[in-house]
Scaffold this motif. Sequence first.
Motif, mmCIF file in Angstrom:
data_model
loop_
_atom_site.group_PDB
_atom_site.id
_atom_site.type_symbol
_atom_site.label_atom_id
_atom_site.label_comp_id
_atom_site.label_asym_id
_atom_site.label_seq_id
_atom_site.Cartn_x
_atom_site.Cartn_y
_atom_site.Cartn_z
ATOM 1 N N SER A 276 2.750 -11.853 -1.570
ATOM 2 C CA SER A 276 1.527 -11.823 -2.383
ATOM 3 C C SER A 276 1.612 -12.940 -3.414
ATOM 4 C CB SER A 276 1.423 -10.477 -3.098
ATOM 5 O OG SER A 276 1.543 -9.426 -2.171
ATOM 6 N N ASN B 21 0.837 -1.192 0.000
ATOM 7 C CA ASN B 21 0.000 0.000 0.000
ATOM 8 C C ASN B 21 0.882 1.256 0.000
ATOM 9 O OD1 ASN B 21 -1.728 2.116 0.797
ATOM 10 N ND2 ASN B 21 -3.025 0.725 1.979
ATOM 11 N N GLN C 20 -4.890 -1.501 5.131
ATOM 12 C CA GLN C 20 -4.353 -2.751 4.572
ATOM 13 C C GLN C 20 -2.930 -2.524 4.024
ATOM 14 O OE1 GLN C 20 -6.948 -4.078 1.457
ATOM 15 N NE2 GLN C 20 -5.985 -6.076 1.347
ATOM 16 N N THR D 147 -0.362 -4.653 3.077
ATOM 17 C CA THR D 147 0.056 -5.479 1.924
ATOM 18 C C THR D 147 -1.156 -6.319 1.546
ATOM 19 O OG1 THR D 147 0.730 -7.355 3.295
ATOM 20 C CG2 THR D 147 2.437 -5.751 2.788
ATOM 21 N N TRP D 148 -1.162 -6.880 0.379
ATOM 22 C CA TRP D 148 -2.265 -7.790 0.073
ATOM 23 C C TRP D 148 -1.859 -8.930 -0.825
ATOM 24 C CZ3 TRP D 148 -2.628 -2.560 -1.098
ATOM 25 C CH2 TRP D 148 -2.622 -2.218 -2.442
ATOM 26 N N LYS D 149 -2.718 -9.925 -0.842
ATOM 27 C CA LYS D 149 -2.450 -11.171 -1.572
ATOM 28 C C LYS D 149 -2.596 -10.969 -3.057
ATOM 29 C CE LYS D 149 -1.304 -13.770 1.093
ATOM 30 N NZ LYS D 149 -0.512 -14.957 1.096
#
Length: 339
Positions: A321, A113, A335, A337-339
């Motif tokens: 990710s 992010n 959020q 970081t994300w997958k």
Amino acid sequence: MSSRPLVLGIETSCDETAVGIVRGRTLLANVIASSVEEHARFGGVVPEIASRAHLEAMPSVVQEALKVARVSLEDLDAIGVTAGPGLIGALLVGTSAAHGIALALDKPLYGVNHLSSHLAVDALDESRPLTPAIGLLVSGGHSSIIEMSDMARSVKVLGETIDDAAGEAFDKIARILELDFPGGPAIDRLAKEGDPGAIDFPRGLANSDYNFSFSGLKTAVSRYLKEVPTAHRADVAASFQEAVVDVLLEKALRACRDTGIEALIIAGGVAANSRLRAQAAERCQVARVELRTPPVALCTDNGAMVAAMTSLAVSAGIAPSTVGFPTLSTVPLAQPTWK
Ligand code: KG4
Ligand code: ZN
């Protein structure tokens, strides 16, 4: 993996093609190529021009960062890239480059992010432990007050702007004052010649919660300039800037008081503002709050902040990710970081 991972971070959310390299919390390289001059005659960033400029600059910026850090791509423990928020075409150039490097070398890849990264840059000051802090994130797209206790996992948003972001307000007022783009630095410069107390512009939502509003201020400045065409422009710039700085610091320090958190991090492009930095130093001293402002070069968009955010995630044991993770033009701040 090492507790001090070697991470390369790529940032292309707007008009800076930027690559940073960190080892743990140590900054090794921060290389930036900006297309800002190509946008200046349009008075704002043109997404297509930005995307093309990223594509052209990316290989040399990556090479230069590796050279400055004296490492090779094979040495890296992980790659991080801004996956949002930002201009979608611009972001896709960065996420594609990051995918290419990670897949070719079989390295873990993190989509991170942009907003969290602005705050994570504080971790690069190794002289301080990573303690809870209130974050004041002020950029071209955001003005938020954040409670930060675990940067790698989540942050709690206490307040946000309900209309314009602080940087947006600077850019719009600069346009009204016929100053150069981007407006923030231009107002900062002009304001140095003016009196911040000359005009009493309104402080939006001054007495309410942690949310901000800058649209009333913008209207007040436009109206003032129409009513007083002979106004001293430096006084207008300084008084406008003072109103923004005042309300930002009032609310950020209120958040410190209310939560009992004794440190304030100011980050994002507007954190480069000289008046904000000077006033923050004074007011934090009075409030006995530890002030942390990243160096100016790390406040505006850069790759070091993305590498720092990624390094925090790697060190916290967060899974990378998955290949093909989504690139998003809008993302909630909470959020990291994300997958
Ligand atoms: O964080 P940033 O580089 O990009 C975004 O993620 O938005 O922030 C850009 C914003 C612009 O609105 C710019 O005018 C503002 O930061 N800015 C400043 C200064 N330097 C950059 N605003 C006020 N004073 C400055 N010295
Ligand atoms: Zn930014």
